[in-house]
Every structure is written in structure tokens, then in C-alpha cells.
Enzyme design. Structure first.
Site, mmCIF file in Angstrom:
data_model
loop_
_atom_site.group_PDB
_atom_site.id
_atom_site.type_symbol
_atom_site.label_atom_id
_atom_site.label_comp_id
_atom_site.label_asym_id
_atom_site.label_seq_id
_atom_site.Cartn_x
_atom_site.Cartn_y
_atom_site.Cartn_z
ATOM 1 N N PRO A 229 8.312 58.403 24.934
ATOM 2 C CA PRO A 229 10.373 58.749 25.437
ATOM 3 C C PRO A 229 10.707 59.008 26.513
ATOM 4 O O PRO A 229 11.839 58.039 26.625
ATOM 5 C CB PRO A 229 10.142 59.652 24.291
ATOM 6 C CG PRO A 229 9.494 60.037 23.674
ATOM 7 C CD PRO A 229 8.571 59.862 23.885
ATOM 8 N N ASN B 32 19.529 59.381 22.798
ATOM 9 C CA ASN B 32 18.549 58.882 23.358
ATOM 10 C C ASN B 32 19.272 58.888 25.327
ATOM 11 O O ASN B 32 20.281 58.619 25.615
ATOM 12 C CB ASN B 32 18.798 57.957 23.104
ATOM 13 C CG ASN B 32 17.401 56.737 24.235
ATOM 14 O OD1 ASN B 32 17.488 56.664 25.266
ATOM 15 N ND2 ASN B 32 16.768 55.824 23.299
ATOM 16 N N GLY B 33 19.083 59.322 26.109
ATOM 17 C CA GLY B 33 19.308 59.888 27.299
ATOM 18 C C GLY B 33 19.393 58.159 28.333
ATOM 19 O O GLY B 33 20.409 58.541 29.126
ATOM 20 N N GLN C 55 7.340 62.353 18.578
ATOM 21 C CA GLN C 55 6.148 62.517 19.492
ATOM 22 C C GLN C 55 5.517 63.658 18.461
ATOM 23 O O GLN C 55 5.792 64.591 17.819
ATOM 24 C CB GLN C 55 5.873 62.574 20.910
ATOM 25 C CG GLN C 55 8.106 63.834 20.826
ATOM 26 C CD GLN C 55 8.196 63.947 22.012
ATOM 27 O OE1 GLN C 55 7.573 63.651 23.160
ATOM 28 N NE2 GLN C 55 9.389 64.411 22.253
ATOM 29 N N ASP D 83 14.596 66.389 33.455
ATOM 30 C CA ASP D 83 13.238 67.346 32.673
ATOM 31 C C ASP D 83 12.821 65.965 32.099
ATOM 32 O O ASP D 83 12.885 66.913 30.695
ATOM 33 C CB ASP D 83 14.584 68.599 32.382
ATOM 34 C CG ASP D 83 13.871 69.424 32.224
ATOM 35 O OD1 ASP D 83 12.010 69.120 32.468
ATOM 36 O OD2 ASP D 83 13.855 70.339 31.728
ATOM 37 N N HIS E 119 11.226 74.980 36.662
ATOM 38 C CA HIS E 119 12.781 74.953 36.349
ATOM 39 C C HIS E 119 13.446 75.701 37.386
ATOM 40 O O HIS E 119 14.263 74.623 37.953
ATOM 41 C CB HIS E 119 13.276 76.084 34.914
ATOM 42 C CG HIS E 119 12.474 75.233 34.068
ATOM 43 N ND1 HIS E 119 11.031 75.249 33.188
ATOM 44 C CD2 HIS E 119 12.702 73.981 33.851
ATOM 45 C CE1 HIS E 119 11.514 75.118 31.416
ATOM 46 N NE2 HIS E 119 11.646 73.975 32.113
ATOM 47 N N ASP F 51 13.323 72.329 25.995
ATOM 48 C CA ASP F 51 12.806 74.085 25.879
ATOM 49 C C ASP F 51 13.685 74.725 26.890
ATOM 50 O O ASP F 51 14.046 75.835 26.131
ATOM 51 C CB ASP F 51 11.892 74.360 26.614
ATOM 52 C CG ASP F 51 11.957 73.901 28.178
ATOM 53 O OD1 ASP F 51 12.475 74.046 28.992
ATOM 54 O OD2 ASP F 51 10.874 72.719 28.923
ATOM 55 N N GLU G 196 18.867 65.132 24.317
ATOM 56 C CA GLU G 196 17.482 65.120 24.634
ATOM 57 C C GLU G 196 17.102 64.284 22.984
ATOM 58 O O GLU G 196 18.055 64.479 21.837
ATOM 59 C CB GLU G 196 17.054 66.963 23.773
ATOM 60 C CG GLU G 196 16.027 67.298 23.390
ATOM 61 C CD GLU G 196 14.548 66.350 24.368
ATOM 62 O OE1 GLU G 196 13.888 66.212 23.524
ATOM 63 O OE2 GLU G 196 15.048 67.196 25.208
#
Length: 288
Positions: free
Chosen positions: A169, A143-144, A36, A162, A67, A91, A111
């Protein structure tokens, strides 16, 4: 969901469906990872901000609501919170909030894009805070979708999704098949939490997320709040459980442990947020 990002005389603007949202400041960095486009921008009002594929993701002085509201309704209410899974969250803000609880023993943060983590650590270090150095946090640059698919049943007490908007993605993080896999790896008495888009700007997507969750879990409900840098400012999070709704009734001991360290979330705020449903959304939810 088609976004465009433009600069104009010291401003950076996100354009979407006839709406422009801009912040005054200066561009720090813009690059493309294998997954991205990543932008770091320093705004006068909210400090440094992260954008992915031309969408505002988070900013130093406006991230607390997002959050805290994603994490604490789930962790304050789940039967156990020993083992946590965070999908996305590069993040570091979600991990930071989870690690406020002494009960938490392990967090797998999965992530897909290492550059999001690296740039967040460098340019937005206050968002992740001490989470990055906490021994309970296990970073998995993977990859989640695959991670969840290949995880054994009943592995996690809480699952946090999240991710960004359902483009790029993050698109599959809102799919029926992925959420079914999440249910499979969630322990009995556990809670799943996900961001569920703006009910004003992305009403159809928001309703569909809640619909899919209600098809898969016995209980699923949205919660509403304000995130100033997101489209319309009105945002939502959705929570799901197999037990009568675990996410509505916080455990007093956990509330006491974390409430003094929260800027937005409180037990009273949570109860109100689950009941403050815009009328036009309530009518749509009644149909599913």
C-alpha cells in the site's frame, strides 16, 4: 524489494538480497489485514517491534532516531506549523514528535490500515505516547493518495510522508503524481518530509526519490542517519521546499522548545546530518 521472514530457535530474521537481519525474542502476534501482513515481536534488545509484510518497521527502543529525524528538520524550519498532514504513521511516533510543538494546532493523520493503529496502541503504546489522546490529532482511516488528491490547494504547513518501503500500500507514496499533489496542497513557506530508504541497500530507490523531489520542488535534499533495525543500519530522509532551503535553518525558538525532549535530534546534529553525505551517493546526486 523481495523480503522473507523466518524464525530460528528464538530468533526472527528478515532476509533481503543475501542479507539477514535478526532479533532474538518471541513472536507475539501475526495476522493479515485487508492491506498487509502485520507482525508484533518482542525482542530482547529493542523491546516490542512492528513488522509489515515481513519488514522491520519500528521498535520501542530504536524508534527515536527515525521519528525525530523525520519530523524536526521540517517542523523546526517551516514558516508556520499550524496545520500538519501525516500520511501513514500508524504507530503514532511521528504524531508524538509533532505534538511537542505548542504552535501546532491540528494534525491530520491519514492511515489506510486501522489494524496498524490498533495493534500499535495495544502492543507498542510508548511509541505513540500521549499523541492518541491529544485533541489536536485527527485520525483519518483512509487512503493517503486519495486524501491528498482531493484536498484543496495550500492546506498544510508541513506534510510528513511516513510510509513503509515502496511495496504494497505504500508504493504510490513515492510516485511523481502523488508528490506533485503534495506540492499543490503545501502552503508557501512549507516543508515536505519523507523517509527515503537506505542509500546503501536501496541506492537506486533512494536516488530516484531525491530526483523526483528535485523535479517537483525548487529545493530538495537528503539527510542521513542510523536506524539500527533497518537494512545496513544507514538510513535517509528527504526534505523539500519551494523556498531556499527552509529545512536547513532551524528557528531558534522552536529548537529551544523541543531540544530537551529529544534523544537524537539537535540543531547541531541536523546541520551535520545534511552535510554528512556518503561520497558514492554525492557523486550520484550530482548527476540529477
Amino acid at each position: 524489494m523481495n523480503y522473507k521472514l523466518k524464525t530460528r530457535s528464538g530468533w526472527l530474521d528478515e532476509y533481503h538480497q543475501g542479507v539477514r537481519y535478526g532479533l532474538e525474542g518471541k513472536l507475539i502476534l501475526e495476522e493479515s489485514s485487508p492491506f498487509q501482513k502485520i507482525t508484533i515481536y518482542e525482542s530482547k534488545r529493542y523491546g516490542k517491534a512492528l513488522l509489515l509484510d515481513d519488514c522491520w518497521m519500528t521498535a520501542e527502543k530504536s524508534e527515536k532516531c527515525y521519528h525525530e529525524c523525520l519530523i524536526h528538520p521540517a517542523l523546526c524550519c517551516s514558516t508556520r506549523i499550524d496545520n500538519i498532514l501525516i500520511i501513514g504513521g500508524g504507530d503514532g511516533g511521528s504524531a508524538r514528535e509533532c505534538l511537542k510543538y505548542k504552535e501546532v494546532k491540528s494534525i491530520d493523520l491519514v492511515e489506510i490500515d486501522l489494524r496498524v493503529i490498533e495493534l500499535s496502541q495495544k502492543y507498542l503504546p510508548t511509541i505513540g505516547g500521549n499523541a492518541w489522546s491529544d485533541s489536536r490529532l485527527n485520525l483519518q482511516i483512509k487512503n493517503g493518495i486519495d486524501w491528498v488528491k482531493h484536498t484543496k490547494e495550500n492546506s498544510y504547513d508541513v506534510i510528513i510522508i511516513d510510509g513503509a518501503d515502496p511495496i504494497g500500500p505504500s508504493k504510490e507514496l513515492f510516485s511523481n503524481s502523488f508528490l506533485k499533489d503534495c506540492k499543490r496542497i503545501l502552503k508557501p513557506g512549507g516543508v515536505l518530509a519523507t523517509q527515503s530508504e537506505s542509500p546503501e541497500s536501496f541506492q537506486e530507490i533512494h536516488i530516484n526519490i531525491v530526483k523526483i523531489l528535485r523535479e517537483i520542488f525548487d529545493y530538495a535534499d537528503p539527510m542521513y542517519g542510523s536506524v539500527s533495525i533497518y537494512p545496513s543500519g544507514l538510513w535517509s530522509w528527504a526534505f523539500a521546499s519551494m523556498e531556499n532551503p527552509k529545512y536547513i535553518y532551524p528557528k531558534k525558538s522552536r529548537v529551544k522548545e523541543i531540544s530537551e525532549n529529544c534523544q537524537v535530534w539537535s540543531e547541531r546534529w541536523q546541520q551535520g546530518a545534511f552535510n554528512t553525505i556518503p561520497a558514492f551517493i554525492e557523486r550520484e546526486l550530482a548527476k540529477i
